[in-house]
Design an enzyme around this catalytic site. Structure first.
Site, PDB file in Angstrom:
ATOM      1  N   GLY A  25      -1.628  32.343  31.175  1.00 48.91           N
ATOM      2  CA  GLY A  25      -1.602  32.722  32.594  1.00 48.91           C
ATOM      3  C   GLY A  25      -2.238  34.083  32.806  1.00 48.91           C
ATOM      4  O   GLY A  25      -1.702  34.923  33.537  1.00 48.91           O
ATOM      5  N   ARG A  65      -4.270  36.405  36.634  1.00 54.54           N
ATOM      6  CA  ARG A  65      -3.825  37.288  37.727  1.00 54.54           C
ATOM      7  C   ARG A  65      -2.503  37.958  37.365  1.00 54.54           C
ATOM      8  O   ARG A  65      -1.888  37.640  36.347  1.00 54.54           O
ATOM      9  CB  ARG A  65      -3.694  36.509  39.029  1.00 54.54           C
ATOM     10  CG  ARG A  65      -2.596  35.470  39.006  1.00 54.54           C
ATOM     11  CD  ARG A  65      -2.339  34.899  40.389  1.00 54.54           C
ATOM     12  NE  ARG A  65      -1.088  34.187  40.384  1.00 54.54           N
ATOM     13  CZ  ARG A  65      -0.929  32.923  40.790  1.00 54.54           C
ATOM     14  NH1 ARG A  65      -1.963  32.241  41.238  1.00 54.54           N
ATOM     15  NH2 ARG A  65       0.256  32.351  40.745  1.00 54.54           N
ATOM     16  N   VAL A 120       0.293  25.155  29.773  1.00 56.87           N
ATOM     17  CA  VAL A 120       1.096  25.423  28.570  1.00 56.87           C
ATOM     18  C   VAL A 120       2.355  24.561  28.495  1.00 56.87           C
ATOM     19  O   VAL A 120       2.936  24.430  27.413  1.00 56.87           O
ATOM     20  CB  VAL A 120       1.468  26.917  28.436  1.00 56.87           C
ATOM     21  CG1 VAL A 120       0.240  27.776  28.233  1.00 56.87           C
ATOM     22  CG2 VAL A 120       2.304  27.396  29.616  1.00 56.87           C
ATOM     23  N   ASN A 177       2.986  34.630  28.852  1.00 63.87           N
ATOM     24  CA  ASN A 177       3.184  35.226  30.179  1.00 63.87           C
ATOM     25  C   ASN A 177       3.302  34.189  31.291  1.00 63.87           C
ATOM     26  O   ASN A 177       3.909  34.463  32.325  1.00 63.87           O
ATOM     27  CB  ASN A 177       2.003  36.168  30.463  1.00 63.87           C
ATOM     28  CG  ASN A 177       1.894  36.525  31.915  1.00 63.87           C
ATOM     29  OD1 ASN A 177       2.631  37.386  32.418  1.00 63.87           O
ATOM     30  ND2 ASN A 177       0.987  35.864  32.633  1.00 63.87           N
ATOM     31  N   SER A 194      12.546  38.109  31.841  1.00 66.23           N
ATOM     32  CA  SER A 194      12.773  38.736  33.147  1.00 66.23           C
ATOM     33  C   SER A 194      14.147  39.387  33.120  1.00 66.23           C
ATOM     34  O   SER A 194      15.064  38.907  32.435  1.00 66.23           O
ATOM     35  CB  SER A 194      12.757  37.702  34.269  1.00 66.23           C
ATOM     36  OG  SER A 194      13.253  38.277  35.468  1.00 66.23           O
ATOM     37  N   TYR A 207      15.286  29.689  37.258  1.00 67.29           N
ATOM     38  CA  TYR A 207      14.453  30.756  36.679  1.00 67.29           C
ATOM     39  C   TYR A 207      15.270  31.602  35.683  1.00 67.29           C
ATOM     40  O   TYR A 207      14.808  31.904  34.583  1.00 67.29           O
ATOM     41  CB  TYR A 207      13.933  31.617  37.830  1.00 67.29           C
ATOM     42  CG  TYR A 207      12.962  32.698  37.450  1.00 67.29           C
ATOM     43  CD1 TYR A 207      11.641  32.405  37.122  1.00 67.29           C
ATOM     44  CD2 TYR A 207      13.360  34.031  37.436  1.00 67.29           C
ATOM     45  CE1 TYR A 207      10.741  33.414  36.800  1.00 67.29           C
ATOM     46  CE2 TYR A 207      12.480  35.044  37.115  1.00 67.29           C
ATOM     47  CZ  TYR A 207      11.162  34.729  36.802  1.00 67.29           C
ATOM     48  OH  TYR A 207      10.282  35.742  36.477  1.00 67.29           O
ATOM     49  N   ALA A 260      17.895  30.670  34.015  1.00 60.43           N
ATOM     50  CA  ALA A 260      18.148  29.857  32.819  1.00 60.43           C
ATOM     51  C   ALA A 260      16.917  29.862  31.910  1.00 60.43           C
ATOM     52  O   ALA A 260      17.027  30.013  30.685  1.00 60.43           O
ATOM     53  CB  ALA A 260      18.506  28.428  33.221  1.00 60.43           C
ATOM     54  N   LYS A 301      14.557  32.111  31.709  1.00 54.93           N
ATOM     55  CA  LYS A 301      14.270  33.434  31.134  1.00 54.93           C
ATOM     56  C   LYS A 301      15.339  33.850  30.108  1.00 54.93           C
ATOM     57  O   LYS A 301      15.032  34.485  29.108  1.00 54.93           O
ATOM     58  CB  LYS A 301      14.138  34.473  32.252  1.00 54.93           C
ATOM     59  CG  LYS A 301      12.936  34.226  33.171  1.00 54.93           C
ATOM     60  CD  LYS A 301      11.613  34.275  32.402  1.00 54.93           C
ATOM     61  CE  LYS A 301      10.401  34.203  33.318  1.00 54.93           C
ATOM     62  NZ  LYS A 301       9.132  34.361  32.596  1.00 54.93           N
ATOM     63  N   ILE A 336       8.237  43.387  40.043  1.00 55.87           N
ATOM     64  CA  ILE A 336       6.854  43.840  39.857  1.00 55.87           C
ATOM     65  C   ILE A 336       5.993  43.343  41.015  1.00 55.87           C
ATOM     66  O   ILE A 336       6.148  42.198  41.476  1.00 55.87           O
ATOM     67  CB  ILE A 336       6.282  43.321  38.515  1.00 55.87           C
ATOM     68  CG1 ILE A 336       7.263  43.589  37.357  1.00 55.87           C
ATOM     69  CG2 ILE A 336       4.915  43.953  38.222  1.00 55.87           C
ATOM     70  CD1 ILE A 336       7.641  45.029  37.124  1.00 55.87           C
TER      71      ILE A 336
HETATM   72  P1  NAD Z   1       1.816  35.230  39.000  1.00 55.77           P
HETATM   73  O1  NAD Z   1       2.289  34.051  39.757  1.00 55.77           O
HETATM   74  O2  NAD Z   1       0.875  36.179  39.646  1.00 55.77           O
HETATM   75  O3  NAD Z   1       1.196  34.792  37.598  1.00 55.77           O
HETATM   76  C1  NAD Z   1       1.658  33.717  36.860  1.00 55.77           C
HETATM   77  C2  NAD Z   1       0.505  33.175  36.056  1.00 55.77           C
HETATM   78  O4  NAD Z   1       0.945  32.069  35.275  1.00 55.77           O
HETATM   79  C3  NAD Z   1      -0.633  32.649  36.951  1.00 55.77           C
HETATM   80  O5  NAD Z   1      -1.875  33.059  36.424  1.00 55.77           O
HETATM   81  C4  NAD Z   1      -0.479  31.140  36.844  1.00 55.77           C
HETATM   82  O6  NAD Z   1      -1.691  30.437  37.040  1.00 55.77           O
HETATM   83  C5  NAD Z   1       0.019  31.013  35.418  1.00 55.77           C
HETATM   84  N1  NAD Z   1       0.659  29.735  35.164  1.00 55.77           N
HETATM   85  C6  NAD Z   1       1.627  29.117  35.896  1.00 55.77           C
HETATM   86  N2  NAD Z   1       1.935  27.933  35.345  1.00 55.77           N
HETATM   87  C7  NAD Z   1       1.148  27.789  34.255  1.00 55.77           C
HETATM   88  C8  NAD Z   1       1.012  26.777  33.281  1.00 55.77           C
HETATM   89  N3  NAD Z   1       1.754  25.654  33.320  1.00 55.77           N
HETATM   90  N4  NAD Z   1       0.103  26.960  32.279  1.00 55.77           N
HETATM   91  C9  NAD Z   1      -0.653  28.069  32.220  1.00 55.77           C
HETATM   92  N5  NAD Z   1      -0.564  29.067  33.122  1.00 55.77           N
HETATM   93  C10 NAD Z   1       0.328  28.917  34.124  1.00 55.77           C
HETATM   94  O7  NAD Z   1       3.151  35.995  38.589  1.00 55.77           O
HETATM   95  P2  NAD Z   1       3.415  37.328  37.722  1.00 55.77           P
HETATM   96  O8  NAD Z   1       4.355  38.129  38.500  1.00 55.77           O
HETATM   97  O9  NAD Z   1       2.160  37.913  37.233  1.00 55.77           O
HETATM   98  O10 NAD Z   1       4.247  36.676  36.505  1.00 55.77           O
HETATM   99  C11 NAD Z   1       3.854  36.721  35.155  1.00 55.77           C
HETATM  100  C12 NAD Z   1       5.079  36.553  34.287  1.00 55.77           C
HETATM  101  O11 NAD Z   1       5.971  37.636  34.510  1.00 55.77           O
HETATM  102  C13 NAD Z   1       5.885  35.288  34.595  1.00 55.77           C
HETATM  103  O12 NAD Z   1       6.390  34.746  33.391  1.00 55.77           O
HETATM  104  C14 NAD Z   1       7.019  35.803  35.439  1.00 55.77           C
HETATM  105  O13 NAD Z   1       8.149  34.968  35.376  1.00 55.77           O
HETATM  106  C15 NAD Z   1       7.252  37.146  34.797  1.00 55.77           C
HETATM  107  N6  NAD Z   1       7.986  38.084  35.639  1.00 55.77           N
HETATM  108  C16 NAD Z   1       7.458  38.534  36.816  1.00 55.77           C
HETATM  109  C17 NAD Z   1       8.196  39.426  37.577  1.00 55.77           C
HETATM  110  C18 NAD Z   1       7.701  39.986  38.876  1.00 55.77           C
HETATM  111  O14 NAD Z   1       8.454  40.715  39.537  1.00 55.77           O
HETATM  112  N7  NAD Z   1       6.460  39.718  39.291  1.00 55.77           N
HETATM  113  C19 NAD Z   1       9.456  39.835  37.145  1.00 55.77           C
HETATM  114  C20 NAD Z   1       9.962  39.348  35.965  1.00 55.77           C
HETATM  115  C21 NAD Z   1       9.210  38.474  35.204  1.00 55.77           C
END
Ligand code: NAD
Length: 255
Positions: free
Chosen positions: A20, A23, A72, A98, A150, A163, A165, A167, A196
């Protein structure tokens, strides 16, 4: 990152796979690792546009990168991602799991589909990639895996039972994998981001954002780069005696 570290990493031909990576946090991780001299495999699941843009940016900075399509959560596609990385770059030093999604709702209103899809992508996707990278890393007797969990997996969150569960599962799986792989010099750690500023949190209502923000001791939202720096630390030599750990990068939410 100092130029000498970048040169050393480039000379050592270090290769990282980031799921992922097109972005948000994944993109920031790709750019941070590239700035430290890694060649980067930028995984994406749907449109290649964003991943291609990350690849161009990395190449413009003088590092190597390719974009590879794979969902994935699909066992075979995750294997194809790992195989493609090895075919192109010869080996994998670092895997960053990620990729993640949310399908929020209060438990009583949450459908089975929304529960299953979140667990499938977040938890099983992480499992699939770790499983497939384990064999080549075991053979080379070296590797680092960083899973993006997370803070919600540590303290829970109303409206995110699925979510949380997934994480919390990643945290347990990280510790189990660390135990399985340590004897072959493979370290497995997790970063647990707080709130974030990415597209994942931009969709939250103002009320939900205010409630979350009020819990952040440092008084600001995190940026994707805050997470990327912690990931790069855990992936690199500076963390060579750290395994099975979860670092909350959350401005103090979880203490
Ligand atoms: P985002 O939605 O911008 O990015 C998620 C990425 O994962 C995207 O590029 C998406 O295309 C990709 N993705 C989704 N399903 C997929 C799959 N089946 N196969 C391959 N790629 C896939 O969100 P983000 O905030 O950048 O999140 C990234 C990670 O950080 C995630 O695991 C999210 O749970 C975790 N996270 C984010 C936050 C936050 O506050 N933004 C907080 C805690 C954890």
């Amino acid at each position: 990152m100092s130029d000498s570290t970048k040169e050393q990493n480039t000379a050592a031909n270090l290769v990282a796979v980031v799921t992922g990576g097109g972005r948000g946090i994944g993109r920031a991780v790709c750019l941070e690792l590239a700035s430290r001299g890694y060649s980067v495999v930028v995984n994406y699941s749907h449109s290649s546009d964003a991943a291609d843009e990350v690849v161009s940016q990395i190449k413009a900075q003088g590092s190597e990168a390719i974009a590879v399509k794979a969902d994935v959560s699909d066992h075979d596609e995750a294997k194809a991602l790992i195989d493609a990385a090895i075919e192109h770059f010869g080996h994998i030093d670092v895997l960053v799991n990620n990729a993640g999604i949310t399908r929020d709702n209060l438990m009583m209103r949450m459908s089975s589909e929304d529960f299953e899809s979140v667990v499938k992508v977040n938890l099983e996707g992480t499992f699939n990639c770790m499983k497939h990278v384990a064999r080549p890393m075991l053979k080379q007797r070296k590797g680092a895996i960083v899973n993006i969990a997370s803070v919600v997996g540590v303290i829970g969150n109303a409206g995110q039972a699925n979510y949380a569960a997934s994480k919390a599962g990643i945290i347990g799986m990280t510790k189990s994998a660390a135990r399985e792989l340590a004897s072959r010099n493979i370290r497995v750690n997790a970063v647990a981001p707080g709130f974030i500023d990415t597209s994942m949190t931009q969709v939250l209502s103002d009320k939900a954002k205010e409630a979350l923000q009020s819990q952040i001791l440092l008084g600001r939202l995190g940026q994707p780069e805050d997470i990327a720096k912690a990931v790069a630390f855990l992936a690199g030599e500076e963390a060579s005696y750290i395994t099975g750990q979860v670092i909350c990068v959350d401005g103090g939410i979880a203490i």
